[in-house]
Motif scaffolding. Structure first.
Motif, short mmCIF file in Angstrom:
data_model
loop_
_atom_site.label_atom_id
_atom_site.label_comp_id
_atom_site.label_asym_id
_atom_site.label_seq_id
_atom_site.Cartn_x
_atom_site.Cartn_y
_atom_site.Cartn_z
N SER A 29 0.83 -1.20 0.00
CA SER A 29 0.00 0.00 0.00
C SER A 29 0.87 1.25 0.00
O SER A 29 0.61 2.21 -0.73
N ALA A 30 1.93 1.25 0.79
CA ALA A 30 2.84 2.39 0.83
C ALA A 30 3.55 2.58 -0.51
O ALA A 30 3.76 3.71 -0.95
N ALA A 31 3.89 1.48 -1.18
CA ALA A 31 4.53 1.58 -2.50
C ALA A 31 3.57 2.24 -3.49
O ALA A 31 3.96 3.09 -4.29
N GLY A 32 2.30 1.88 -3.44
CA GLY A 32 1.30 2.53 -4.28
C GLY A 32 1.15 4.00 -3.93
O GLY A 32 1.03 4.85 -4.81
N LEU A 33 1.18 4.28 -2.64
CA LEU A 33 1.08 5.66 -2.18
C LEU A 33 2.24 6.49 -2.72
O LEU A 33 2.05 7.60 -3.23
N LEU A 34 3.46 5.96 -2.63
CA LEU A 34 4.63 6.68 -3.14
C LEU A 34 4.55 6.87 -4.65
O LEU A 34 4.93 7.92 -5.17
N ALA A 35 4.04 5.87 -5.34
CA ALA A 35 3.91 5.96 -6.81
C ALA A 35 2.93 7.05 -7.22
O ALA A 35 3.04 7.60 -8.31
N GLU A 36 1.99 7.36 -6.34
CA GLU A 36 1.03 8.43 -6.63
C GLU A 36 1.75 9.78 -6.69
O GLU A 36 1.23 10.72 -7.30
N GLY A 37 2.93 9.87 -6.06
CA GLY A 37 3.78 11.03 -6.19
C GLY A 37 3.33 12.31 -5.51
O GLY A 37 3.83 13.38 -5.82
N LYS A 38 2.40 12.21 -4.61
CA LYS A 38 1.91 13.41 -3.94
C LYS A 38 2.76 13.68 -2.70
O LYS A 38 3.02 12.77 -1.93
N PRO A 39 3.18 14.92 -2.49
CA PRO A 39 3.86 15.22 -1.23
C PRO A 39 2.85 15.12 -0.09
O PRO A 39 1.73 15.64 -0.21
N LEU A 40 3.22 14.44 0.95
CA LEU A 40 2.26 14.17 2.01
C LEU A 40 2.80 14.58 3.38
O LEU A 40 3.98 14.39 3.67
N THR A 41 1.92 15.11 4.18
CA THR A 41 2.25 15.37 5.58
C THR A 41 2.04 14.07 6.35
O THR A 41 1.47 13.11 5.82
N ARG A 42 2.46 14.06 7.60
CA ARG A 42 2.24 12.86 8.44
C ARG A 42 0.74 12.52 8.51
O ARG A 42 0.38 11.36 8.43
N ASP A 43 -0.10 13.53 8.68
CA ASP A 43 -1.54 13.28 8.77
C ASP A 43 -2.08 12.73 7.45
O ASP A 43 -2.94 11.85 7.45
N GLU A 44 -1.58 13.22 6.32
CA GLU A 44 -2.02 12.71 5.02
C GLU A 44 -1.54 11.28 4.81
O GLU A 44 -2.26 10.47 4.22
N ILE A 45 -0.35 10.96 5.29
CA ILE A 45 0.13 9.57 5.20
C ILE A 45 -0.80 8.67 6.01
O ILE A 45 -1.23 7.62 5.53
N ARG A 46 -1.10 9.08 7.22
CA ARG A 46 -1.99 8.28 8.07
C ARG A 46 -3.34 8.05 7.38
O ARG A 46 -3.87 6.95 7.38
N GLU A 47 -3.89 9.11 6.81
CA GLU A 47 -5.19 9.00 6.12
C GLU A 47 -5.08 8.08 4.91
O GLU A 47 -5.93 7.21 4.70
N ALA A 48 -4.03 8.25 4.12
CA ALA A 48 -3.87 7.44 2.91
C ALA A 48 -3.63 5.96 3.23
O ALA A 48 -3.95 5.10 2.42
N MET A 49 -3.11 5.69 4.41
CA MET A 49 -2.84 4.30 4.82
C MET A 49 -3.94 3.75 5.71
O MET A 49 -3.82 2.63 6.21
#
Length: 174
Positions: free
Chosen positions: A130-150
């Motif tokens: 899931s994190a690999a897919g998140l990184l591939a999306e290429g969006k800069p993310l804050t800690r809160d956005e990472i938590r939400e995306a995961m």
């Protein structure tokens, strides 16, 4: 009291129904083309685990609620328990087994190790995919956005702070 009048209906012939034929499904899994003959109702998760012996992808809830079965299909993260293998015919699929290259861990795998971002490890393959897919999306993310995306990936051990730290490391932020 009125009597109900019934008409006898001859017993319907109930021929036994034959199960549907298995279908040829071609999947490109971790860079290797695989052709399988599968029942139409076989999930991608079961095709990976039971037919290709790729058991890194876990069967958690089998309802798409825990994320343990997350894999990448054409680079996008999906819950493999919620899609039929026939729906992915011809697709490129990456599982946890396919992330490392030439014996070198994927940056996320290394970061999860560096940050001890797992305890029991059951959810780890799905978390990393899931994190690999998140990184591939290429969006800069804050800690809160990472938590939400995961948020679709559940860790029953509670390693969330370490998981976020590992993702940040893989993003080049330490």
């Amino acid at each position: 009291m009125t009597q109900l009048q019934t008409t006898e209906v001859p017993a319907a012939k109930n021929p036994s129904l034959a199960p549907p034929d298995k279908l040829a499904v071609t999947l490109i899994v971790n860079g290797v083309e695989q052709t399988l003959r599968l029942a139409p109702w076989t999930t991608l998760l079961d095709a990976l685990r039971d037919h290709l012996n790729l058991t890194g992808t876990k069967k958690g809830c089998d309802h798409g609620q825990c994320g343990a079965c997350t894999v990448l299909v054409e680079g996008r993260r999906i819950n493999s328990c919620l899609t039929f293998a026939v729906m992915q015919d011809g697709a490129r699929i990456t599982t946890i087994e396919g992330l490392a290259r030439n014996g070198v861990l994927h940056p996320l795998q290394q970061a999860f190790t560096d940050h001890d971002a797992f305890q029991c490890g059951y959810c780890t393959p799905g978390q990393i995919c899931s994190a690999a897919g998140l990184l591939a999306e290429g969006k800069p993310l804050t800690r809160d956005e990472i938590r939400e995306a995961m948020s679709g990936n559940i860790c029953r051990c509670g390693a969330y702070p370490n998981i976020v730290a590992a993702i940040e490391q893989a993003m080049g932020r330490t």
